[in-house]
Motif scaffolding. Structure first.
Motif, PDB file in Angstrom:
ATOM      1  N   LEU A 287      20.557 -95.605   8.361  1.00  0.00           N
ATOM      2  CA  LEU A 287      20.639 -94.902   7.085  1.00  0.00           C
ATOM      3  C   LEU A 287      20.421 -93.425   7.339  1.00  0.00           C
ATOM      4  N   LEU A 288      21.205 -92.575   6.659  1.00  0.00           N
ATOM      5  CA  LEU A 288      21.023 -91.132   6.740  1.00  0.00           C
ATOM      6  C   LEU A 288      20.804 -90.598   5.335  1.00  0.00           C
ATOM      7  N   LYS A 289      19.699 -89.890   5.128  1.00  0.00           N
ATOM      8  CA  LYS A 289      19.367 -89.373   3.806  1.00  0.00           C
ATOM      9  C   LYS A 289      18.909 -87.927   3.930  1.00  0.00           C
ATOM     10  N   SER A 290      19.310 -87.104   2.955  1.00  0.00           N
ATOM     11  CA  SER A 290      19.008 -85.684   2.991  1.00  0.00           C
ATOM     12  C   SER A 290      17.989 -85.327   1.905  1.00  0.00           C
ATOM     13  N   PHE A 291      16.966 -84.534   2.271  1.00  0.00           N
ATOM     14  CA  PHE A 291      15.958 -84.037   1.346  1.00  0.00           C
ATOM     15  C   PHE A 291      15.934 -82.509   1.447  1.00  0.00           C
ATOM     16  N   ASP A 292      16.466 -81.834   0.439  1.00  0.00           N
ATOM     17  CA  ASP A 292      16.501 -80.363   0.440  1.00  0.00           C
ATOM     18  C   ASP A 292      17.088 -79.828   1.736  1.00  0.00           C
ATOM     19  N   GLY A 293      18.149 -80.456   2.199  1.00  0.00           N
ATOM     20  CA  GLY A 293      18.822 -80.009   3.414  1.00  0.00           C
ATOM     21  C   GLY A 293      18.259 -80.564   4.703  1.00  0.00           C
ATOM     22  N   VAL A 294      17.137 -81.286   4.646  1.00  0.00           N
ATOM     23  CA  VAL A 294      16.558 -81.928   5.834  1.00  0.00           C
ATOM     24  C   VAL A 294      17.144 -83.335   5.961  1.00  0.00           C
ATOM     25  N   ARG A 295      17.768 -83.586   7.094  1.00  0.00           N
ATOM     26  CA  ARG A 295      18.457 -84.863   7.307  1.00  0.00           C
ATOM     27  C   ARG A 295      17.536 -85.824   8.068  1.00  0.00           C
ATOM     28  N   ILE A 296      17.267 -86.968   7.444  1.00  0.00           N
ATOM     29  CA  ILE A 296      16.410 -87.989   8.056  1.00  0.00           C
ATOM     30  C   ILE A 296      17.227 -89.247   8.287  1.00  0.00           C
ATOM     31  N   ALA A 297      17.227 -89.728   9.512  1.00  0.00           N
ATOM     32  CA  ALA A 297      17.949 -90.945   9.883  1.00  0.00           C
ATOM     33  C   ALA A 297      16.945 -92.066  10.125  1.00  0.00           C
ATOM     34  N   VAL A 298      17.320 -93.276   9.707  1.00  0.00           N
ATOM     35  CA  VAL A 298      16.492 -94.470   9.923  1.00  0.00           C
ATOM     36  C   VAL A 298      17.375 -95.528  10.562  1.00  0.00           C
ATOM     37  N   VAL A 299      17.007 -96.004  11.738  1.00  0.00           N
ATOM     38  CA  VAL A 299      17.753 -97.065  12.409  1.00  0.00           C
ATOM     39  C   VAL A 299      16.868 -98.305  12.496  1.00  0.00           C
ATOM     40  N   GLY A 300      17.452 -99.472  12.236  1.00  0.00           N
ATOM     41  CA  GLY A 300      16.700-100.720  12.272  1.00  0.00           C
ATOM     42  C   GLY A 300      16.984-101.514  13.532  1.00  0.00           C
ATOM     43  N   LEU A 301      15.934-102.100  14.108  1.00  0.00           N
ATOM     44  CA  LEU A 301      16.052-102.956  15.287  1.00  0.00           C
ATOM     45  C   LEU A 301      15.145-104.163  15.114  1.00  0.00           C
ATOM     46  N   THR A 302      15.586-105.300  15.619  1.00  0.00           N
ATOM     47  CA  THR A 302      14.834-106.546  15.479  1.00  0.00           C
ATOM     48  C   THR A 302      14.568-107.126  16.860  1.00  0.00           C
ATOM     49  N   SER A 303      13.349-107.588  17.092  1.00  0.00           N
ATOM     50  CA  SER A 303      12.999-108.164  18.390  1.00  0.00           C
ATOM     51  C   SER A 303      13.896-109.357  18.703  1.00  0.00           C
ATOM     52  N   ASP A 304      14.650-109.254  19.790  1.00  0.00           N
ATOM     53  CA  ASP A 304      15.531-110.364  20.175  1.00  0.00           C
ATOM     54  C   ASP A 304      14.723-111.569  20.633  1.00  0.00           C
ATOM     55  N   ASP A 305      13.539-111.359  21.205  1.00  0.00           N
ATOM     56  CA  ASP A 305      12.691-112.479  21.619  1.00  0.00           C
ATOM     57  C   ASP A 305      12.275-113.317  20.421  1.00  0.00           C
ATOM     58  N   LEU A 306      11.958-112.665  19.293  1.00  0.00           N
ATOM     59  CA  LEU A 306      11.516-113.385  18.105  1.00  0.00           C
ATOM     60  C   LEU A 306      12.665-114.132  17.439  1.00  0.00           C
ATOM     61  N   VAL A 307      13.845-113.526  17.402  1.00  0.00           N
ATOM     62  CA  VAL A 307      14.987-114.150  16.729  1.00  0.00           C
ATOM     63  C   VAL A 307      15.481-115.371  17.489  1.00  0.00           C
ATOM     64  N   HIS A 308      15.326-115.348  18.796  1.00  0.00           N
ATOM     65  CA  HIS A 308      15.953-116.351  19.666  1.00  0.00           C
ATOM     66  C   HIS A 308      15.644-117.779  19.255  1.00  0.00           C
ATOM     67  N   ASN A 309      14.417-118.070  18.854  1.00  0.00           N
ATOM     68  CA  ASN A 309      14.028-119.451  18.564  1.00  0.00           C
ATOM     69  C   ASN A 309      13.857-119.733  17.077  1.00  0.00           C
ATOM     70  N   GLU A 310      14.442-118.902  16.207  1.00  0.00           N
ATOM     71  CA  GLU A 310      14.140-119.031  14.791  1.00  0.00           C
ATOM     72  C   GLU A 310      14.980-120.092  14.082  1.00  0.00           C
ATOM     73  N   ASN A 311      16.296-120.121  14.308  1.00  0.00           N
ATOM     74  CA  ASN A 311      17.135-121.041  13.543  1.00  0.00           C
ATOM     75  C   ASN A 311      18.426-121.293  14.308  1.00  0.00           C
ATOM     76  N   ILE A 312      18.674-122.548  14.685  1.00  0.00           N
ATOM     77  CA  ILE A 312      19.861-122.830  15.492  1.00  0.00           C
ATOM     78  C   ILE A 312      21.135-122.812  14.660  1.00  0.00           C
ATOM     79  N   GLU A 313      21.012-122.904  13.334  1.00  0.00           N
ATOM     80  CA  GLU A 313      22.190-122.914  12.477  1.00  0.00           C
ATOM     81  C   GLU A 313      23.044-121.666  12.666  1.00  0.00           C
ATOM     82  N   MET A 314      22.398-120.540  12.940  1.00  0.00           N
ATOM     83  CA  MET A 314      23.098-119.266  12.939  1.00  0.00           C
ATOM     84  C   MET A 314      23.759-118.933  14.275  1.00  0.00           C
TER      85      MET A 314
END
Length: 502
Positions: A133-160
């Motif tokens: 996500l990129l959002k601007s506040f009075d000309g200041v640009r703030i970026a937010v990137v999301g990441l998820t632990s692959d170790d945690l996701v690995h054993n969560e649900n076999i359906e996916m």
């Protein structure tokens, strides 16, 4: 310096709220968080509100809206929409109830869900469409990137597994952070990483890397790292990167005050001030309470509903008691899984390391607390050798103390399997992975087995020739409810596991 040359942005962060929407719950402060957030918005012009994920699973309310009443609009999404969240990260337990539930919840949100390393399995494009996500506040640009632990996701649900792929978080971070700096040119970059810096007590691989630290030190310029999946709330620095851990259940909230100086073509970062906000002293927001009034009423009516009037005694003092003889609680789990698949061989596990079974006149709430996970039956074909390997891995978690066999405290007892349908003996005098003796099955033959998908997810690396015939949609808690509603007595089978060599 003139005052209008300075821009301040307030970044508020929550994490792992676990759908705790019941007011009066000592572990739920989302309504108090709403009050604090509103006050900050009244005081400051530039406010960014972020959640690090873990909002859709982990409480009786989340279970109710995912399993019992999935057709209803999820109150957690209603609350987060009303609180005007700017974005949410994605946690592994967001997948706990399956992709249909998750996709429906995400679709109803008025904010993006960010995960750069969760992709479509075929195209490798970001599954949630918005990796950052990129959002601007009075000309200041703030970026937010999301990441998820692959170790945690690995054993969560076999359906996916056929639908999504999970890239290594550090690898994805290096690529996306470089891309964001080149294309978006932010003045401040935030990483929402759902995964903490502390190893889990039951982590089997002691070489598990600290991905949060690697992202901060190797992935490029990160100004603020927000982590989750932790009980603690803490703040600090890793080099030039401010580091915050937002805790859980909105018990506390992280407030980051970021100050910039505006220049002709750039914005200079002056200071990053982090603070942990304790929410106990804030009143619950009346508007948010009113928003979820009927949602909370529905959950409470369901959780207090009695299953039957009969007194049930399926209790045990500790999980190690289950090793001494076949217990009625284990028999219950074996019986309910047989209701779905007519197999002679079953494989079940205890649902929690702190499990104590069931007792007294039961309500829906008691079933949830005894078995809070949406584990599902799996109809699978295994060789005798596969089954023996599974038992050896489970037996490796056991130790002998004071002439009794107990679980090793450093291991996760939920990964121990309880089998029925054949006899076998564990010799505790033998070294690990060589303890199975008098094994009744033929290692070269194949057998039809019904097991929980939890057992399969955590041990599939040992199953060389497994063939999955069907994955069922009904969950173990639902099967337990159905069985107890019948009111028939539970007949405990003869012990089929013998332990010697004590």
């Amino acid at each position: 310096m003139r005052q209008n040359d300075e821009v301040r942005v307030q970044i508020l962060a929550t994490s792992d709220m676990h759908s705790r929407i019941l007011d009066g719950d000592l572990e739920s402060h989302i309504y108090r968080a709403g009050t604090y957030i509103e006050r900050v918005r009244e005081q400051y012009k530039n406010v960014m509100l972020l959640d690090n994920g873990g909002s859709l699973a982990g409480s009786i309310a989340s279970f109710y809206y995912a399993i019992v009443a999935p057709y209803k609009r999820h109150p957690m999404i209603k609350l987060m929409n009303a609180m005007n969240y700017d974005a949410s990260g994605m946690s592994a337990n967001g997948f706990k109830f399956g992709l249909d539930f998750l996709n429906r919840s995400v679709a109803l949100a008025r904010f993006p869900w960010l995960s750069a390393n969760i992709t479509y399995a075929m195209t490798k494009e970001p599954y949630f469409s918005t990796p950052y996500l990129l959002k601007s506040f009075d000309g200041v640009r703030i970026a937010v990137v999301g990441l998820t632990s692959d170790d945690l996701v690995h054993n969560e649900n076999i359906e996916m597994e056929h639908d999504i792929a999970v890239e290594h978080a550090t690898t994805a971070a290096k690529r996306w952070i470089r891309y964001i700096h080149e294309v978006a040119e932010p003045d401040f970059l935030i990483v929402l990483y759902h995964g903490n810096c502390l190893r889990d007590r039951y982590t089997s691989n002691m070489d598990t890397e600290n991905q949060a630290q690697k992202i901060m030190t190797e992935a490029g310029i990160v100004d603020l790292m927000i982590t989750g999946h932790a009980y603690e709330t803490k703040v600090g620095y890793q080099g030039r990167t401010a580091f915050v851990q937002a805790g859980q259940n909105a018990e506390k909230l992280i407030h980051v005050d970021v100050k910039f100086r505006k220049r002709r073509n750039t914005n200079e970062l002056l200071a990053v001030t982090t603070e942990v906000i304790h929410l106990e002293s804030y009143e619950e927001s009346p508007a948010l309470l009113e928003l979820t009034h009927y949602d909370r009423k529905a959950v409470r009516n369901w959780q207090n509903e009695q299953i039957h009037q009969q007194t049930t005694n399926l209790e045990f003092e500790s999980v190690s008691v289950l090793l001494q003889r076949r217990h009625p609680f284990i028999q219950l789990l074996s019986d309910v899984i047989k209701q779905v698949v007519l197999c002679d061989i079953t494989c079940v596990h205890i649902p929690l390391p702190t499990s104590t079974g069931l007792q007294d006149c039961l309500r829906n709430e008691d079933i949830y607390h005894a078995y809070p996970h949406p584990d599902k039956p799996l109809d699978i074909e295994l060789t005798g050798a596969d089954i023996k390997r599974l038992i050896e891995s489970a037996a490796a978690q056991l130790i002998v103390k004071d002439q009794q066999v107990i679980f090793d405290e450093t291991q996760d007892p939920t990964l121990f399997q309880f089998w029925s349908g054949f006899n076998y003996t564990l010799d505790m005098s033998q070294p690990k992975y060589k303890r199975v003796v008098d094994f009744e099955l033929h290692e070269t033959d194949t057998y039809r087995v019904v097991m929980t998908d939890y057992c399969y997810r955590h041990y599939r690396h040992l199953l060389s020739q497994a063939v999955i015939h069907e994955r069922y949609v009904i969950t173990m808690p639902e099967l337990i409810l159905e069985r107890l509603h019948q009111g028939a007595p539970i007949t405990v089978e003869k012990d089929n596991m013998t332990i010697i060599g004590l």
